[in-house]
Design a protein around this motif. Structure first.
Motif, mmCIF file in Angstrom:
data_model
loop_
_atom_site.group_PDB
_atom_site.id
_atom_site.type_symbol
_atom_site.label_atom_id
_atom_site.label_comp_id
_atom_site.label_asym_id
_atom_site.label_seq_id
_atom_site.Cartn_x
_atom_site.Cartn_y
_atom_site.Cartn_z
ATOM 1 N N ALA A 33 54.541 -0.333 24.040
ATOM 2 C CA ALA A 33 54.661 -0.539 25.485
ATOM 3 C C ALA A 33 55.492 -1.775 25.801
ATOM 4 C CB ALA A 33 53.271 -0.663 26.106
ATOM 5 N N ALA A 34 55.302 -2.852 25.015
ATOM 6 C CA ALA A 34 56.072 -4.078 25.240
ATOM 7 C C ALA A 34 57.555 -3.819 25.053
ATOM 8 C CB ALA A 34 55.595 -5.178 24.289
ATOM 9 N N LEU A 35 57.911 -3.034 24.023
ATOM 10 C CA LEU A 35 59.320 -2.738 23.788
ATOM 11 C C LEU A 35 59.900 -1.902 24.918
ATOM 12 C CD1 LEU A 35 61.778 -2.844 21.934
ATOM 13 C CD2 LEU A 35 60.938 -0.780 20.806
ATOM 14 N N VAL A 36 59.164 -0.876 25.350
ATOM 15 C CA VAL A 36 59.657 -0.016 26.431
ATOM 16 C C VAL A 36 59.858 -0.820 27.718
ATOM 17 C CG1 VAL A 36 59.071 1.927 27.929
ATOM 18 C CG2 VAL A 36 58.654 2.084 25.470
ATOM 19 N N LEU A 39 62.836 -3.235 27.427
ATOM 20 C CA LEU A 39 64.123 -2.571 27.593
ATOM 21 C C LEU A 39 64.350 -2.136 29.034
ATOM 22 C CD1 LEU A 39 64.159 -0.386 24.350
ATOM 23 C CD2 LEU A 39 65.396 -2.517 24.781
ATOM 24 N N ALA A 40 63.256 -1.983 29.789
ATOM 25 C CA ALA A 40 63.361 -1.593 31.200
ATOM 26 C C ALA A 40 63.405 -2.810 32.107
ATOM 27 C CB ALA A 40 62.186 -0.695 31.581
ATOM 28 N N GLY A 41 63.781 -3.958 31.572
ATOM 29 C CA GLY A 41 63.782 -5.195 32.358
ATOM 30 C C GLY A 41 64.778 -5.225 33.486
ATOM 31 N N ALA A 79 62.779 -8.745 27.029
ATOM 32 C CA ALA A 79 62.284 -9.313 28.286
ATOM 33 C C ALA A 79 62.887 -10.689 28.532
ATOM 34 C CB ALA A 79 60.761 -9.391 28.255
ATOM 35 N N GLY A 80 63.049 -11.478 27.449
ATOM 36 C CA GLY A 80 63.651 -12.796 27.602
ATOM 37 C C GLY A 80 65.089 -12.723 28.069
#
Length: 244
Positions: A33-36, A39-41, A79-80
């Protein structure tokens, strides 16, 4: 020396260990979920959850734990990168205030029409509709912050004494003060969640009022071409005149 032909070596498979086979851990769902989300940032609301889930996932993954640490790290990195991009974008749109003037037509600061405010009567926290012009206007139409509006006064400062600051001569002073007031008073997550372009602007007295001693400059958040519902101020915002 006599040589004896060697006997072929037979391969022997090791005996299986006693007990049940080791449990196979599934990849951490939080890491995925963190990766998805990372990438949707491009969607501002996805960045903060990506960072939170990525940090939690890192504590749950790694050697001897559930797999997925690489996914969690990837989500945090993405996210960064998006965070840096959003900060840069907001810095470009909010770091260079547009110059608007709101001043009564005469030096006496006459009362504006009912339901309107000018540079002498506006107060920090007021929400209003800004006339669709760039330049001089004599008053703005006040609204309740719970109704649709496109501008809110977030604070005020007293400009330095001197000759009438025509053109953009007040811009540097307004930028410094309004950036400070915005950082102190604006609920940035609330503003970001609105999903609209937001400009840091200011309303200054017009020449006649300035020459009669009016130095109050209002910092505002303005959403050109869009409307807000609700205040952009953080809880406990400083609404003193001047602010801060």
């Amino acid at each position: 020396m006599n040589e004896h032909p060697g006997l072929p070596m037979a391969s022997v498979a090791p005996a299986p260990p006693y007990g049940p086979p080791p449990q196979q851990h599934k990849t951490s769902g939080l890491a995925i979920a963190a990766l998805v989300l990372g990438l949707a940032g491009c969607l501002p609301l996805a960045v903060l959850p990506a960072i939170i889930l990525g940090i939690i996932a890192i504590t749950q993954t790694g050697q001897g734990k559930r797999p997925g640490r690489g996914l969690a790290i990837g989500g945090l990195v993405a996210a960064g990168v998006w965070t840096v991009g959003w900060v840069a974008l907001l810095g470009n749109t909010m770091g260079n205030p547009d110059n608007y003037t709101a001043s009564p037509p005469g030096a006496s600061c006459a009362a504006p029409p009912s339901g309107h405010a000018n540079a002498c009567t506006l107060k920090p926290g007021d929400c209003f509709r800004q006339p669709a012009v760039t330049g001089t206007f004599t008053s703005v139409e006040l609204t309740l912050c719970g109704d649709t509006h496109d501008t809110q006064a977030i604070g005020t400062f007293i400009a330095a004494d001197g000759p009438w600051p025509g053109g953009g001569e007040l811009k540097a002073e307004a930028s410094a003060h309004c950036q400070r007031i915005m950082a102190k008073n604006v609920d940035r997550p609330r503003l970001d969640a609105a999903g609209v372009r937001a400009d840091l602007s200011y309303l200054k007295p017009e020449r006649e009022a300035w020459e009669n001693g009016v130095r109050t400059v209002f910092c505002t958040i303005h959403t050109p071409g869009a409307e807000l519902i609700g205040s952009v101020l953080a809880p406990g915002a400083d609404l003193a005149v001047p602010t801060g």
